[in-house]
Design a protein around this motif. Structure first.
Motif, PDB file in Angstrom:
ATOM      1  N   GLY A   1       0.812  -1.206   0.000  1.00 16.21           N
ATOM      2  CA  GLY A   1       0.000   0.000   0.000  1.00 16.21           C
ATOM      3  C   GLY A   1       0.842   1.250   0.000  1.00 16.21           C
ATOM      4  N   TYR A   2       0.321   2.272  -0.625  1.00 15.57           N
ATOM      5  CA  TYR A   2       0.951   3.592  -0.602  1.00 15.57           C
ATOM      6  C   TYR A   2      -0.069   4.522   0.028  1.00 15.57           C
ATOM      7  CZ  TYR A   2       4.098   7.316  -1.965  1.00 15.57           C
ATOM      8  OH  TYR A   2       4.995   8.363  -1.920  1.00 15.57           O
ATOM      9  N   LEU A   3       0.287   5.084   1.169  1.00 11.92           N
ATOM     10  CA  LEU A   3      -0.653   5.886   1.949  1.00 11.92           C
ATOM     11  C   LEU A   3      -0.264   7.357   1.958  1.00 11.92           C
ATOM     12  CD1 LEU A   3      -0.931   3.526   5.064  1.00 11.92           C
ATOM     13  CD2 LEU A   3      -2.357   3.536   3.008  1.00 11.92           C
ATOM     14  N   CYS A   4      -1.267   8.202   1.852  1.00 17.42           N
ATOM     15  CA  CYS A   4      -1.100   9.643   2.013  1.00 17.42           C
ATOM     16  C   CYS A   4      -1.805  10.032   3.304  1.00 17.42           C
ATOM     17  CB  CYS A   4      -1.730  10.400   0.848  1.00 17.42           C
ATOM     18  SG  CYS A   4      -0.878  10.152  -0.708  1.00 17.42           S
ATOM     19  N   LEU A   5      -1.109  10.763   4.164  1.00 13.14           N
ATOM     20  CA  LEU A   5      -1.675  11.188   5.437  1.00 13.14           C
ATOM     21  C   LEU A   5      -1.670  12.701   5.538  1.00 13.14           C
ATOM     22  CD1 LEU A   5      -0.313   8.262   5.992  1.00 13.14           C
ATOM     23  CD2 LEU A   5      -0.664   8.868   8.356  1.00 13.14           C
ATOM     24  N   GLY A   6      -2.703  13.222   6.153  1.00  9.41           N
ATOM     25  CA  GLY A   6      -2.811  14.655   6.386  1.00  9.41           C
ATOM     26  C   GLY A   6      -4.203  14.977   6.885  1.00  9.41           C
ATOM     27  N   TYR A   7      -4.428  16.230   7.159  1.00  7.88           N
ATOM     28  CA  TYR A   7      -5.755  16.647   7.596  1.00  7.88           C
ATOM     29  C   TYR A   7      -6.639  16.814   6.368  1.00  7.88           C
ATOM     30  CZ  TYR A   7      -3.698  17.160  12.142  1.00  7.88           C
ATOM     31  OH  TYR A   7      -3.064  16.894  13.325  1.00  7.88           O
ATOM     32  N   ALA A   8      -7.815  16.204   6.416  1.00  7.64           N
ATOM     33  CA  ALA A   8      -8.733  16.222   5.280  1.00  7.64           C
ATOM     34  C   ALA A   8      -9.286  17.624   5.047  1.00  7.64           C
ATOM     35  CB  ALA A   8      -9.879  15.251   5.523  1.00  7.64           C
ATOM     36  N   GLU A   9      -9.597  17.919   3.772  1.00  8.34           N
ATOM     37  CA  GLU A   9     -10.189  19.205   3.422  1.00  8.34           C
ATOM     38  C   GLU A   9     -11.587  19.343   4.008  1.00  8.34           C
ATOM     39  OE1 GLU A   9     -10.066  19.582  -0.822  1.00  8.34           O
ATOM     40  OE2 GLU A   9      -7.880  19.638  -0.864  1.00  8.34           O
ATOM     41  N   GLU A  10     -12.278  18.224   4.160  1.00  5.07           N
ATOM     42  CA  GLU A  10     -13.614  18.238   4.751  1.00  5.07           C
ATOM     43  C   GLU A  10     -13.824  16.942   5.519  1.00  5.07           C
ATOM     44  OE1 GLU A  10     -16.948  16.785   1.832  1.00  5.07           O
ATOM     45  OE2 GLU A  10     -15.670  18.215   0.745  1.00  5.07           O
ATOM     46  N   ASP A  11     -14.687  16.995   6.503  1.00  2.00           N
ATOM     47  CA  ASP A  11     -15.011  15.810   7.295  1.00  2.00           C
ATOM     48  C   ASP A  11     -16.386  15.337   6.848  1.00  2.00           C
ATOM     49  OD1 ASP A  11     -14.881  13.809   9.171  1.00  2.00           O
ATOM     50  OD2 ASP A  11     -15.482  15.088  10.855  1.00  2.00           O
ATOM     51  N   ALA A  12     -16.402  14.276   6.059  1.00  5.31           N
ATOM     52  CA  ALA A  12     -17.656  13.803   5.482  1.00  5.31           C
ATOM     53  C   ALA A  12     -17.949  12.384   5.949  1.00  5.31           C
ATOM     54  CB  ALA A  12     -17.569  13.835   3.967  1.00  5.31           C
TER      55      ALA A  12
END
Length: 167
Positions: A135-146
């Protein structure tokens, strides 16, 4: 991830935090090439809808993690892998899941980028031959919480039940 379960206590996951600007750019380019090939397999309407999906945050995410399964791991002396060798990769997925849950508990978004050529990613990162990309994962704070998954919100996929069945 060290506390994740693994078959025969093998702990086959190998985690690389990708910080190199060059490596990240080359992996993003690989995604774009693979994504263009995937898009070409759809008819024109579906292709338009497919290309409108946000399928990766490779250019935006502050943290990139490449997770590999070391298929040559000696720990556990192949317990459980003799009859079900796929459990080695499943163990790596469990470790990714553990990371994912911990990140979400801290309100950190995780995206699993699966539109990549694993051999190309391994070559870019210079990994040993016994490692396979899981797996290749990108982590960070999401632009929106849906609450609604993107694929449901865009109409790409309907919400289907995943209820348990008793047999």
């Amino acid at each position: 991830m060290d506390f994740s379960p693994s078959v025969g206590n093998s702990r086959p996951w190998r985690v690389l935090q990708v910080e190199s600007h060059d490596a990240r750019a080359r992996i993003a380019d690989n995604f774009e090439d693979c994504n263009a090939r995937a898009a070409a397999s759809y008819d024109s309407d579906a292709r338009r809808d497919y290309l409108a999906l946000k399928l990766a945050g490779l250019r935006e995410a502050p943290i990139h993690i490449a997770v590999f399964t070391d298929e040559g791991v000696e720990e556990g002396r192949e317990l459980g892998r003799k009859t079900m060798p796929e459990t080695l990769a499943y163990s790596t997925v469990m470790a990714m899941h553990t990371l994912w849950l911990a990140a979400r508990a801290e309100n950190i978004g995780v995206g699993w980028v699966s539109i990549l050529d694993p051999a190309t990613v391994a070559a870019i990162l210079g990994t040993p031959r016994t490692w396979s990309l899981t797996g290749y994962l990108c982590l960070g704070y999401a632009e929106e919480d849906a609450e609604t998954p993107l694929l449901h919100k865009t109409g790409w996929q309907s919400d289907t039940s995943t209820d348990w069945q008793i047999v």
